[in-house]
Design a protein around this motif. Structure first.
Motif, PDB file in Angstrom:
ATOM      1  N   CYS A  18       0.855  -1.185   0.000  1.00 31.71           N
ATOM      2  CA  CYS A  18       0.000   0.000   0.000  1.00 31.71           C
ATOM      3  C   CYS A  18       0.895   1.241   0.000  1.00 31.71           C
ATOM      4  O   CYS A  18       1.804   1.349   0.820  1.00 31.71           O
ATOM      5  CB  CYS A  18      -0.900  -0.004   1.235  1.00 31.71           C
ATOM      6  SG  CYS A  18      -1.848   1.530   1.438  1.00 31.71           S
ATOM      7  N   SER A  20       0.270   4.136   0.995  1.00 35.51           N
ATOM      8  CA  SER A  20       0.068   4.964   2.192  1.00 35.51           C
ATOM      9  C   SER A  20       0.683   4.357   3.439  1.00 35.51           C
ATOM     10  O   SER A  20       1.458   4.998   4.134  1.00 35.51           O
ATOM     11  CB  SER A  20      -1.428   5.191   2.443  1.00 35.51           C
ATOM     12  OG  SER A  20      -2.013   5.829   1.349  1.00 35.51           O
ATOM     13  N   CYS A  21       0.335   3.114   3.732  1.00 35.75           N
ATOM     14  CA  CYS A  21       0.761   2.521   5.004  1.00 35.75           C
ATOM     15  C   CYS A  21       1.753   1.369   4.856  1.00 35.75           C
ATOM     16  O   CYS A  21       2.194   0.793   5.844  1.00 35.75           O
ATOM     17  CB  CYS A  21      -0.447   2.061   5.803  1.00 35.75           C
ATOM     18  SG  CYS A  21      -1.305   0.662   5.045  1.00 35.75           S
ATOM     19  N   LYS A  35      -8.418  -0.678   1.360  1.00 32.78           N
ATOM     20  CA  LYS A  35      -8.701   0.760   1.281  1.00 32.78           C
ATOM     21  C   LYS A  35     -10.098   1.118   1.801  1.00 32.78           C
ATOM     22  O   LYS A  35     -10.437   2.298   1.891  1.00 32.78           O
ATOM     23  CB  LYS A  35      -8.539   1.266  -0.157  1.00 32.78           C
ATOM     24  CG  LYS A  35      -7.090   1.456  -0.539  1.00 32.78           C
ATOM     25  CD  LYS A  35      -6.461   2.469   0.371  1.00 32.78           C
ATOM     26  CE  LYS A  35      -5.053   2.804   0.028  1.00 32.78           C
ATOM     27  NZ  LYS A  35      -4.461   3.752   0.937  1.00 32.78           N
ATOM     28  N   PRO A  38      -9.578   3.776   6.076  1.00 34.61           N
ATOM     29  CA  PRO A  38      -8.459   4.694   5.826  1.00 34.61           C
ATOM     30  C   PRO A  38      -7.191   4.263   6.571  1.00 34.61           C
ATOM     31  O   PRO A  38      -7.241   3.744   7.677  1.00 34.61           O
ATOM     32  CB  PRO A  38      -8.965   6.032   6.381  1.00 34.61           C
ATOM     33  CG  PRO A  38     -10.438   5.907   6.404  1.00 34.61           C
ATOM     34  CD  PRO A  38     -10.734   4.454   6.624  1.00 34.61           C
ATOM     35  N   CYS A  39      -6.065   4.462   5.900  1.00 38.48           N
ATOM     36  CA  CYS A  39      -4.791   4.109   6.509  1.00 38.48           C
ATOM     37  C   CYS A  39      -3.846   5.299   6.400  1.00 38.48           C
ATOM     38  O   CYS A  39      -4.111   6.248   5.689  1.00 38.48           O
ATOM     39  CB  CYS A  39      -4.186   2.880   5.833  1.00 38.48           C
ATOM     40  SG  CYS A  39      -3.874   3.098   4.075  1.00 38.48           S
ATOM     41  N   ALA A  40      -2.733   5.231   7.110  1.00 38.48           N
ATOM     42  CA  ALA A  40      -1.763   6.328   7.098  1.00 38.48           C
ATOM     43  C   ALA A  40      -0.361   5.771   7.064  1.00 38.48           C
ATOM     44  O   ALA A  40      -0.116   4.629   7.470  1.00 38.48           O
ATOM     45  CB  ALA A  40      -1.949   7.203   8.329  1.00 38.48           C
ATOM     46  N   LYS A  41       0.572   6.591   6.598  1.00 38.69           N
ATOM     47  CA  LYS A  41       1.971   6.178   6.528  1.00 38.69           C
ATOM     48  C   LYS A  41       2.496   5.948   7.935  1.00 38.69           C
ATOM     49  O   LYS A  41       2.312   6.784   8.822  1.00 38.69           O
ATOM     50  CB  LYS A  41       2.790   7.259   5.837  1.00 38.69           C
ATOM     51  CG  LYS A  41       4.224   6.882   5.623  1.00 38.69           C
ATOM     52  CD  LYS A  41       4.968   7.940   4.846  1.00 38.69           C
ATOM     53  CE  LYS A  41       6.402   7.528   4.644  1.00 38.69           C
ATOM     54  NZ  LYS A  41       7.154   8.527   3.904  1.00 38.69           N
TER      55      LYS A  41
END
Length: 136
Positions: A18, A20-21, A35, A38-41
């Motif tokens: 992914c 992002s994360c 997805k 929501p995900c984050a780095k």
């Protein structure tokens, strides 16, 4: 490190990560399922989060003359000035601004700062940028 197991379906080997994360996944359906939430780095051990000030000094905004408030065009000129951005890289200037911002007596700190050449030069650059933009 070789391919890891897909962390979405936990069946196939992952071919992708992914963006992002960085969670490994094996296919477009697994990516779409991932997805849905929501995900984050992730924050690496090398990256340190920006510290949040322990206490901010609250003070009322008092404007005696509305003409003293900068207009949007003036603020944009200041923000886009490479000369001002370069000046803000100076560690001494940053400390002076932090002292003013964090002081319960900001006016007194501002008066003291005006006696320091680097701060005085910085304020002249801001005034110059704001004045130039208001004459357009």
């Amino acid at each position: 490190m070789g391919p890891r197991k897909c962390e979405v379906c936990n069946e196939a080997l992952s071919k992708y990560k992914c963006p992002s994360c960085l969670v490994p996944y094996c296919s477009l359906p697994c990516f779409k399922k991932h997805k849905e939430i929501p995900c984050a780095k992730p924050v690496s051990s090398e990256e340190k989060p920006t510290p949040v000030p322990e206490s901010l000094v609250e003070r009322p905004l008092i404007v005696e003359k509305p003409g003293d408030v900068l207009q949007k065009l003036q603020l944009e000129a200041i923000a886009s000035s490479s000369e001002i951005r370069d000046a803000l890289k100076d560690g001494n200037l940053q400390k002076i601004i932090d002292n003013i911002d964090g002081s319960p007596d900001a006016e007194n700190e501002l008066d003291k700062a005006m006696g320091v050449e680097v701060f005085r030069t910085f304020t002249e650059k801001i005034l110059s940028a704001a004045t130039a933009s208001s004459q357009l």
